[in-house]
Enzyme design. Structure first.
Site, PDB file in Angstrom:
ATOM      1  N   ARG A  16      51.948  46.185  93.966  1.00 54.18           N
ATOM      2  CA  ARG A  16      52.405  47.489  93.431  1.00 54.18           C
ATOM      3  C   ARG A  16      51.294  48.540  93.499  1.00 54.18           C
ATOM      4  O   ARG A  16      51.153  49.369  92.596  1.00 54.18           O
ATOM      5  CB  ARG A  16      52.887  47.362  91.982  1.00 54.18           C
ATOM      6  N   SER A  42      61.591  48.038  87.017  1.00 53.36           N
ATOM      7  CA  SER A  42      60.554  47.516  86.095  1.00 53.36           C
ATOM      8  C   SER A  42      59.693  48.669  85.603  1.00 53.36           C
ATOM      9  O   SER A  42      59.146  49.416  86.426  1.00 53.36           O
ATOM     10  CB  SER A  42      59.641  46.529  86.821  1.00 53.36           C
ATOM     11  N   GLU A  56      54.290  50.630  85.761  1.00 56.39           N
ATOM     12  CA  GLU A  56      54.508  50.725  87.213  1.00 56.39           C
ATOM     13  C   GLU A  56      55.059  52.121  87.527  1.00 56.39           C
ATOM     14  O   GLU A  56      54.739  52.714  88.551  1.00 56.39           O
ATOM     15  CB  GLU A  56      55.529  49.662  87.648  1.00 56.39           C
TER      16      GLU A  56
HETATM   17  P1  FAD Z   1      59.948  58.603  93.794  1.00 52.43           P
HETATM   18  O1  FAD Z   1      60.353  58.041  92.489  1.00 52.43           O
HETATM   19  O2  FAD Z   1      60.552  59.887  94.219  1.00 52.43           O
HETATM   20  O3  FAD Z   1      58.361  58.747  93.833  1.00 52.43           O
HETATM   21  C1  FAD Z   1      57.530  57.704  93.391  1.00 52.43           C
HETATM   22  C2  FAD Z   1      56.057  58.142  93.545  1.00 52.43           C
HETATM   23  O4  FAD Z   1      55.723  58.282  94.923  1.00 52.43           O
HETATM   24  C3  FAD Z   1      55.754  59.515  92.928  1.00 52.43           C
HETATM   25  O5  FAD Z   1      54.429  59.476  92.440  1.00 52.43           O
HETATM   26  C4  FAD Z   1      55.853  60.477  94.105  1.00 52.43           C
HETATM   27  O6  FAD Z   1      55.063  61.637  93.933  1.00 52.43           O
HETATM   28  C5  FAD Z   1      55.348  59.611  95.239  1.00 52.43           C
HETATM   29  N1  FAD Z   1      55.964  59.899  96.539  1.00 52.43           N
HETATM   30  C6  FAD Z   1      57.291  59.758  96.843  1.00 52.43           C
HETATM   31  N2  FAD Z   1      57.485  60.043  98.138  1.00 52.43           N
HETATM   32  C7  FAD Z   1      56.283  60.372  98.656  1.00 52.43           C
HETATM   33  C8  FAD Z   1      55.840  60.781  99.953  1.00 52.43           C
HETATM   34  N3  FAD Z   1      56.684  60.926 100.980  1.00 52.43           N
HETATM   35  N4  FAD Z   1      54.524  61.066 100.122  1.00 52.43           N
HETATM   36  C9  FAD Z   1      53.653  60.946  99.095  1.00 52.43           C
HETATM   37  N5  FAD Z   1      54.017  60.569  97.856  1.00 52.43           N
HETATM   38  C10 FAD Z   1      55.312  60.285  97.638  1.00 52.43           C
HETATM   39  N6  FAD Z   1      60.337  48.793  93.267  1.00 52.43           N
HETATM   40  C11 FAD Z   1      59.869  47.650  93.854  1.00 52.43           C
HETATM   41  O7  FAD Z   1      58.743  47.629  94.368  1.00 52.43           O
HETATM   42  N7  FAD Z   1      60.603  46.508  93.854  1.00 52.43           N
HETATM   43  C12 FAD Z   1      61.834  46.448  93.304  1.00 52.43           C
HETATM   44  O8  FAD Z   1      62.470  45.391  93.331  1.00 52.43           O
HETATM   45  C13 FAD Z   1      62.370  47.625  92.700  1.00 52.43           C
HETATM   46  N8  FAD Z   1      63.588  47.608  92.103  1.00 52.43           N
HETATM   47  C14 FAD Z   1      64.075  48.736  91.523  1.00 52.43           C
HETATM   48  C15 FAD Z   1      65.352  48.691  90.937  1.00 52.43           C
HETATM   49  C16 FAD Z   1      65.883  49.817  90.339  1.00 52.43           C
HETATM   50  C17 FAD Z   1      67.260  49.741  89.706  1.00 52.43           C
HETATM   51  C18 FAD Z   1      65.146  51.024  90.326  1.00 52.43           C
HETATM   52  C19 FAD Z   1      65.727  52.263  89.711  1.00 52.43           C
HETATM   53  C20 FAD Z   1      63.869  51.080  90.889  1.00 52.43           C
HETATM   54  C21 FAD Z   1      63.322  49.931  91.498  1.00 52.43           C
HETATM   55  N9  FAD Z   1      62.047  49.931  92.085  1.00 52.43           N
HETATM   56  C22 FAD Z   1      61.558  48.799  92.704  1.00 52.43           C
HETATM   57  C23 FAD Z   1      61.201  51.138  92.038  1.00 52.43           C
HETATM   58  C24 FAD Z   1      61.507  52.169  93.156  1.00 52.43           C
HETATM   59  O9  FAD Z   1      62.773  51.933  93.729  1.00 52.43           O
HETATM   60  C25 FAD Z   1      60.457  52.137  94.258  1.00 52.43           C
HETATM   61  O10 FAD Z   1      59.174  52.383  93.735  1.00 52.43           O
HETATM   62  C26 FAD Z   1      60.750  53.169  95.355  1.00 52.43           C
HETATM   63  O11 FAD Z   1      59.885  52.965  96.459  1.00 52.43           O
HETATM   64  C27 FAD Z   1      60.617  54.612  94.864  1.00 52.43           C
HETATM   65  O12 FAD Z   1      61.126  55.464  95.872  1.00 52.43           O
HETATM   66  P2  FAD Z   1      61.507  56.972  95.548  1.00 52.43           P
HETATM   67  O13 FAD Z   1      61.756  57.648  96.847  1.00 52.43           O
HETATM   68  O14 FAD Z   1      62.600  57.023  94.566  1.00 52.43           O
HETATM   69  O15 FAD Z   1      60.144  57.496  94.930  1.00 52.43           O
HETATM   70  N1  EPU Z   2      61.881  37.194  81.937  1.00 53.55           N
HETATM   71  C1  EPU Z   2      62.194  36.979  80.621  1.00 53.55           C
HETATM   72  N2  EPU Z   2      62.959  37.917  79.969  1.00 53.55           N
HETATM   73  C2  EPU Z   2      63.405  39.022  80.572  1.00 53.55           C
HETATM   74  C3  EPU Z   2      63.091  39.249  81.921  1.00 53.55           C
HETATM   75  C4  EPU Z   2      62.314  38.324  82.595  1.00 53.55           C
HETATM   76  O1  EPU Z   2      61.796  35.987  80.042  1.00 53.55           O
HETATM   77  O2  EPU Z   2      64.108  39.805  79.902  1.00 53.55           O
HETATM   78  C5  EPU Z   2      61.043  36.222  82.653  1.00 53.55           C
HETATM   79  C6  EPU Z   2      61.770  34.981  83.113  1.00 53.55           C
HETATM   80  O3  EPU Z   2      60.897  33.901  82.915  1.00 53.55           O
HETATM   81  C7  EPU Z   2      61.928  35.178  84.612  1.00 53.55           C
HETATM   82  C8  EPU Z   2      60.683  35.967  84.930  1.00 53.55           C
HETATM   83  O4  EPU Z   2      60.482  36.793  83.792  1.00 53.55           O
HETATM   84  O5  EPU Z   2      61.978  33.969  85.289  1.00 53.55           O
HETATM   85  C9  EPU Z   2      60.774  36.822  86.166  1.00 53.55           C
HETATM   86  O6  EPU Z   2      61.912  37.669  86.043  1.00 53.55           O
HETATM   87  P1  EPU Z   2      62.588  38.327  87.337  1.00 53.55           P
HETATM   88  O7  EPU Z   2      62.796  37.294  88.398  1.00 53.55           O
HETATM   89  O8  EPU Z   2      63.757  39.123  86.880  1.00 53.55           O
HETATM   90  O9  EPU Z   2      61.459  39.265  87.907  1.00 53.55           O
HETATM   91  P2  EPU Z   2      60.471  40.290  87.202  1.00 53.55           P
HETATM   92  O10 EPU Z   2      59.108  39.700  87.200  1.00 53.55           O
HETATM   93  O11 EPU Z   2      61.001  40.775  85.913  1.00 53.55           O
HETATM   94  C10 EPU Z   2      59.785  41.358  89.487  1.00 53.55           C
HETATM   95  C11 EPU Z   2      59.560  42.741  89.996  1.00 53.55           C
HETATM   96  C12 EPU Z   2      60.880  43.361  90.402  1.00 53.55           C
HETATM   97  C13 EPU Z   2      61.486  42.530  91.521  1.00 53.55           C
HETATM   98  C14 EPU Z   2      61.712  41.097  91.000  1.00 53.55           C
HETATM   99  C15 EPU Z   2      62.160  40.169  92.112  1.00 53.55           C
HETATM  100  C16 EPU Z   2      57.566  43.624  88.956  1.00 53.55           C
HETATM  101  C17 EPU Z   2      56.986  44.513  87.932  1.00 53.55           C
HETATM  102  N3  EPU Z   2      58.882  43.542  88.995  1.00 53.55           N
HETATM  103  O12 EPU Z   2      60.550  41.475  88.283  1.00 53.55           O
HETATM  104  O13 EPU Z   2      60.632  44.669  90.904  1.00 53.55           O
HETATM  105  O14 EPU Z   2      62.712  43.062  91.954  1.00 53.55           O
HETATM  106  O15 EPU Z   2      60.460  40.574  90.484  1.00 53.55           O
HETATM  107  O16 EPU Z   2      61.096  39.925  92.989  1.00 53.55           O
HETATM  108  O17 EPU Z   2      56.812  43.011  89.734  1.00 53.55           O
HETATM  109  C18 EPU Z   2      60.403  46.956  90.257  1.00 53.55           C
HETATM  110  O18 EPU Z   2      59.248  46.892  90.677  1.00 53.55           O
HETATM  111  O19 EPU Z   2      60.910  48.012  89.792  1.00 53.55           O
HETATM  112  C19 EPU Z   2      61.239  45.757  90.296  1.00 53.55           C
HETATM  113  C20 EPU Z   2      62.492  45.720  89.824  1.00 53.55           C
END
Ligand code: FAD
Ligand code: EPU
Length: 335
Positions: free
Chosen positions: A161, A235, A331
Site C-alpha cells: 500500500r 479498508s 490507508e
Molecule cells: P482517488 O481516491 O481519486 O485518489 C487516491 C489518491 O491518489 C489521492 O491522494 C489522489 O490525489 C491520488 N491520485 C489519484 N489519481 C492520481 C493520478 N492520476 N496522479 C497522481 N495522483 C493521483 N484498494 C486496494 O488496494 N485493494 C482493494 O482490495 C481495495 N478495495 C476497495 C474496495 C472498496 C469498496 C473501495 C471503496 C475501495 C477499495 N480500495 C482498494 C481503495 C481504492 O479503490 C484504491 O486505492 C484505488 O486505486 C483508488 O483509485 P481512485 O481513482 O478512486 O483514487
Molecule cells: N477480520 C476480522 N474481523 C473483521 C474483518 C477481518 O477478524 O471484521 C480478520 C479475519 O481473521 C480475516 C482477516 O481479518 O481472516 C483478513 O480479512 P480479509 O480477508 O477480509 O482481508 P483484510 O485484511 O481485512 C485486505 C486488504 C483489502 C483486500 C483484502 C483481500 C488491507 C488494508 N486490506 O483486507 O484491501 O481486498 O485483504 O486481499 O490490506 C483496501 O485496501 O481498501 C482493501 C479492501
C-alpha cells in the site's frame, strides 16, 4: 475544458461526503493540463474515482479531475503483452478487457474501484496479488515544471500500500498513463484462503482468468459494502506489521489472533481483527459507523461528514493502541 467553480464533490468521492471544491478542472489530455496549469488557483489536488479519499472540509483550491482515456497494445512477444492505459480509465473495466483478451496478471485485482492512474499510488493489492507484479512503467507530469517523466518499478519504490508518490514525491506529480506487462501464459495465483475456497465452492477444477475474476468478485460482493449503497473507501487502515516477539506475546494472551509472517522478524496482523476485538464492529454514531461485516471499513450511511469520520478513526486508533499496543495507520488519504 473550462474551469468549473463551487462544485459539489459528493458524487466524486465514494464516502459520499458533501463538500465543495472552489474550482474543478476536468483533464482529458495531458496538453489540456499543461496549457492551464499555471493559471489554476492553488492548492491543487488530483482526483481519480475518489475511492480512497476522505474529505474533511471544502477544498479551497483546484481539484484536477483525471479523465484521460486510452487502451493500447504497445508490443508483444510470445509470452507477454505490454499495454498502455490512460490514467483516467476505470480500473475494473481495464481488468475485464485484459480477461477478454486472455491476458493474465490482474484478474485477482477485479472489482477494485477507481482509476488506473491511482493504482500505482498505493500499489493496489488483493487476494495475493499487487499491481507491482505486472507493472512496467508510468508516465507522469511534474506539476511544478510541467515536464514529463517516466518511472519504472524500482523508481516507484513499491511496497505494501505504498509508492514514492505517497512518500517523498507526494503531491508533486500527476500520473498520466501506466504500462502493464500482462501474460499470455497466465500463472494463476489462487493460494489466498478465501479465493481457494470460493473456487472450490464454484466447482472450478482448472482455473481460468474468468473463473478467478468471478470468484474474486463473489468474495468482494459478500464482504465489502457497495459504495453506491453505503458510502465507504474500502479498508480505512493498513494491516500493521509488528515484531515477531510482540506477536508471540499477544498470541499467548489471545490464542485466536491471526498473523501472517512477512520475514523472520515481523508478522502482519489483520487490523479488522484488532478493531473487532475492541468492539467497534457494526457500531453506529448517527450517520457514520463501522461496517457490520468488515471492521476495517468505516462507513457513511448518508449525510455524515468527514470530520466525524476522522474523529471516529482516531478513536479506533486510540483504543487499538491502548488494548494491543499497536499503531494503526490510515490507508485512506485524509484531505
Ligand atoms: P482517488 O481516491 O481519486 O485518489 C487516491 C489518491 O491518489 C489521492 O491522494 C489522489 O490525489 C491520488 N491520485 C489519484 N489519481 C492520481 C493520478 N492520476 N496522479 C497522481 N495522483 C493521483 N484498494 C486496494 O488496494 N485493494 C482493494 O482490495 C481495495 N478495495 C476497495 C474496495 C472498496 C469498496 C473501495 C471503496 C475501495 C477499495 N480500495 C482498494 C481503495 C481504492 O479503490 C484504491 O486505492 C484505488 O486505486 C483508488 O483509485 P481512485 O481513482 O478512486 O483514487
Ligand atoms: N477480520 C476480522 N474481523 C473483521 C474483518 C477481518 O477478524 O471484521 C480478520 C479475519 O481473521 C480475516 C482477516 O481479518 O481472516 C483478513 O480479512 P480479509 O480477508 O477480509 O482481508 P483484510 O485484511 O481485512 C485486505 C486488504 C483489502 C483486500 C483484502 C483481500 C488491507 C488494508 N486490506 O483486507 O484491501 O481486498 O485483504 O486481499 O490490506 C483496501 O485496501 O481498501 C482493501 C479492501
Amino acid at each position: 475544458m473550462p474551469l468549473e467553480h463551487n462544485v459539489s464533490l459528493k458524487s466524486y468521492n465514494t464516502f459520499g461526503i458533501e463538500v465543495t471544491a472552489a474550482n474543478l478542472l476536468r483533464v482529458d489530455s495531458p496538453q489540456v493540463l499543461r496549457q492551464q496549469l499555471h493559471h489554476l488557483p492553488k492548492p491543487w489536488m488530483i482526483l481519480g474515482g475518489g475511492s480512497n479519499v476522505l474529505f474533511t472540509d471544502n477544498f479551497p483550491g483546484t481539484i484536477i479531475k483525471n479523465e484521460i482515456r486510452g487502451r493500447d497494445v504497445l508490443r508483444e512477444d510470445q509470452i507477454h503483452v505490454w499495454v498502455k492505459l490512460g490514467a483516467g480509465e476505470n480500473w475494473h473495466q481495464a481488468v475485464l478487457w485484459a480477461i477478454e483478451n486472455s491476458w493474465g496478471g490482474i484478474e485477482n485485482l477485479s472489482l477494485i474501484p477507481g482509476t488506473v492512474g491511482a493504482a500505482p499510488m498505493q500499489n493496489i493489492g488483493a487476494y495475493g496479488v499487487e499491481l507491482s507484479s505486472v507493472f512496467e512503467s508510468l508516465e507522469a507530469l511534474d506539476l511544478q515544471s510541467g515536464s514529463l517523466h517516466t518511472f519504472d518499478a524500482q523508481q516507484c519504490q513499491f511496497d505494501y500500500r505504498y509508492s514514492v508518490f505517497k512518500g517523498a514525491l507526494k503531491g508533486q506529480f500527476m500520473i498520466l498513463s501506466v504500462i502493464l506487462r500482462l501474460s499470455k501464459e497466465p500463472q494463476f495465483n489462487t493460494s489466498y484462503g478465501a479465493l481457494k475456497d470460493t473456487l472450490e465452492d464454484m466447482g472450478v477444477q482448472e482455473p481460468t482468468l474468468k473463473a478467478v475474476s468471478d470468484a474474486v468478485i463473489k468474495i468482494r460482493q459478500s464482504k465489502l459494502p457497495d459504495p453506491q449503497i453505503i458510502g465507504n473507501a474500502g479498508s480505512f487502515f493498513k494491516n500493521p506489521s509488528i515484531p515477531s516477539s510482540q506477536f508471540q506475546k499477544l498470541k499467548q494472551a489471545n490464542p485466536d489472533l491471526p498473523g501472517y509472517p512477512i520475514n523472520e522478524d515481523s508478522v502482519k496482523v489483520p487490523a479488522g481483527w484488532l478493531i473487532e476485538r475492541c468492539n467497534w464492529k457494526g457500531i453506529r454514531q448517527g450517520a457514520i459507523g463501522v461496517h457490520d461485516q468488515q471492521a476495517l471499513v468505516l462507513v457513511n450511511h448518508g449525510g455524515g461528514n468527514g470530520k466525524d469520520l476522522r474523529r471516529l478513526a482516531r478513536d479506533i486508533q486510540a483504543s487499538v493502541k491502548d488494548t494491543f499496543g499497536i499503531e494503526l495507520s490510515p490507508e485512506v488519504n485524509i484531505i
